[in-house]
Design a protein around this motif. Sequence first.
Motif, PDB file in Angstrom:
ATOM      1  N   SER A   1       0.826  -1.207   0.000  1.00 20.75           N
ATOM      2  CA  SER A   1       0.000   0.000   0.000  1.00 20.75           C
ATOM      3  C   SER A   1       0.863   1.261   0.000  1.00 20.75           C
ATOM      4  O   SER A   1       2.041   1.233   0.346  1.00 20.75           O
ATOM      5  CB  SER A   1      -0.912   0.007   1.236  1.00 20.75           C
ATOM      6  N   ASN A   2       0.240   2.352  -0.416  1.00 16.33           N
ATOM      7  CA  ASN A   2       0.882   3.671  -0.389  1.00 16.33           C
ATOM      8  C   ASN A   2       2.206   3.674  -1.144  1.00 16.33           C
ATOM      9  O   ASN A   2       3.184   4.299  -0.729  1.00 16.33           O
ATOM     10  CB  ASN A   2       1.100   4.119   1.062  1.00 16.33           C
TER      11      ASN A   2
ATOM     12  N   ALA B   1       3.943   7.226  -3.406  1.00 13.28           N
ATOM     13  CA  ALA B   1       3.074   8.302  -2.928  1.00 13.28           C
ATOM     14  C   ALA B   1       3.745   9.661  -3.091  1.00 13.28           C
ATOM     15  O   ALA B   1       4.934   9.826  -2.814  1.00 13.28           O
ATOM     16  CB  ALA B   1       2.725   8.077  -1.456  1.00 13.28           C
TER      17      ALA B   1
ATOM     18  N   GLU C   1      -1.049   8.041  -5.109  1.00  7.62           N
ATOM     19  CA  GLU C   1      -0.235   6.874  -4.811  1.00  7.62           C
ATOM     20  C   GLU C   1      -0.881   5.688  -5.511  1.00  7.62           C
ATOM     21  O   GLU C   1      -1.887   5.827  -6.195  1.00  7.62           O
ATOM     22  CB  GLU C   1      -0.131   6.621  -3.299  1.00  7.62           C
TER      23      GLU C   1
ATOM     24  N   GLY D   1       8.413   4.236  -1.196  1.00  4.50           N
ATOM     25  CA  GLY D   1       7.738   4.318   0.090  1.00  4.50           C
ATOM     26  C   GLY D   1       8.179   3.230   1.055  1.00  4.50           C
ATOM     27  O   GLY D   1       8.758   2.209   0.674  1.00  4.50           O
TER      28      GLY D   1
END
Length: 420
Positions: A7-8, A11, A24, A122
Amino acid sequence: MGADVLSNVNAMPAPTWHRLDMNETAVELPEGLSFAAQVEVEAAAELIGETGAFDAAVAALQERVDAARAAGPADTRAILKAVDPDVDPADLDIPALSTYEHKAVRQEMANNVAEAFECGMGEQATAWLAEAAGKGAATVFAPTAGKRGQATVRIAGVDGAANVAAIDVVAPAGAAFDLTVSLDSPAAGSGVVGVVLRVFAGENAHVNVTSVHTLDDTWMALDDTGIICDEGAFVTVRHRMLGAGKSYTGLATDLRGDLSRVDVDTRYLAAGQDVRDFNYIVRHRGKKTRCNIDANGALMGESKKVLRGTIDLVRGCKGAEGTERETVLLVDERVENKTIPVILCDEDDVAGNHGATIGHVAADQLFYLKCRGLSQEAAEGLFATATLEETALAVEDETVRAGVGRLAGRLGIPYQEVEG
């Protein structure tokens, strides 16, 4: 391991335009991946450094950063009080800050190089790549101060696995180092091929990084980089993202030292259902720092591409200048392109420039080519051919050149083999 979602990923530092779904991305990894860690390294023995060299270089820089801060005048700005948890919300002398501004101010107050260090994809993606590469498995390149060295790292697809390399480059004062990283799939299969790269460029050091992706469309590429530049350091990054069904590329640079510089030169191709996702972040902290982000690509079929480019002109970087440009050739009307140039500024006496050119071949150029018997499709195909041949000419490694040739054959792009 089972199915994972990172995830993310990629970003933007300061989110914007939420409704366009481009701040993102989430990366869905293939199910059942094992960790292969099969990496080929070609380098002279004297270039291999010790584990922990990167952290040691950062710690030495931190000592000088702390000394410079201690010697300077005390900072009494009201904005520093805004991050105090006990601040009176009714005090109108205290400015209201966004979430991003809160983070930036806290980071500035901490003045911690190691904590501020980041890779472009990230934290979650960086941690996953490091795990996939294996604990303590990072290859460390440490050229001698004042001398030049070069190395090549090849990461080939392993069917059903995540094959990832972790690389640290620590270039001391006055050193020059050339690194070529190849992500390729010479054998049939599917899986993930990736690299997590950390670069520390010491005073007046010059580091050149070339990363080439020539994967088939059944593979996913993850390319994650973080860079720290000391006084007068210069890092050049050449990204050639030519193949892979889905590729995610992140690069973050901390121009910590005065007069430091980073140049990013990106070329990409996407065909069929391919996805190309980029995130470039350059934080200018030193005085008179420079950055250039230059991207050129061609989108074919129903491919999709997002390129996020953020130039962050941090307080204290007087005389800094950052420029980002992109040229996108839309070969097919079905492609989807998102280009997001962002400039953040917390300093005066700086310059930030951005621009993008997106569309088909210019009308006057197309007319010229048609007069010589080329259709629009053939004319636009020349750009893809030029991208492949430019990569082969720029890279001396024969394995990389062979990967470019295979990719050209798979995409049906006219290509003339380049001899060494």
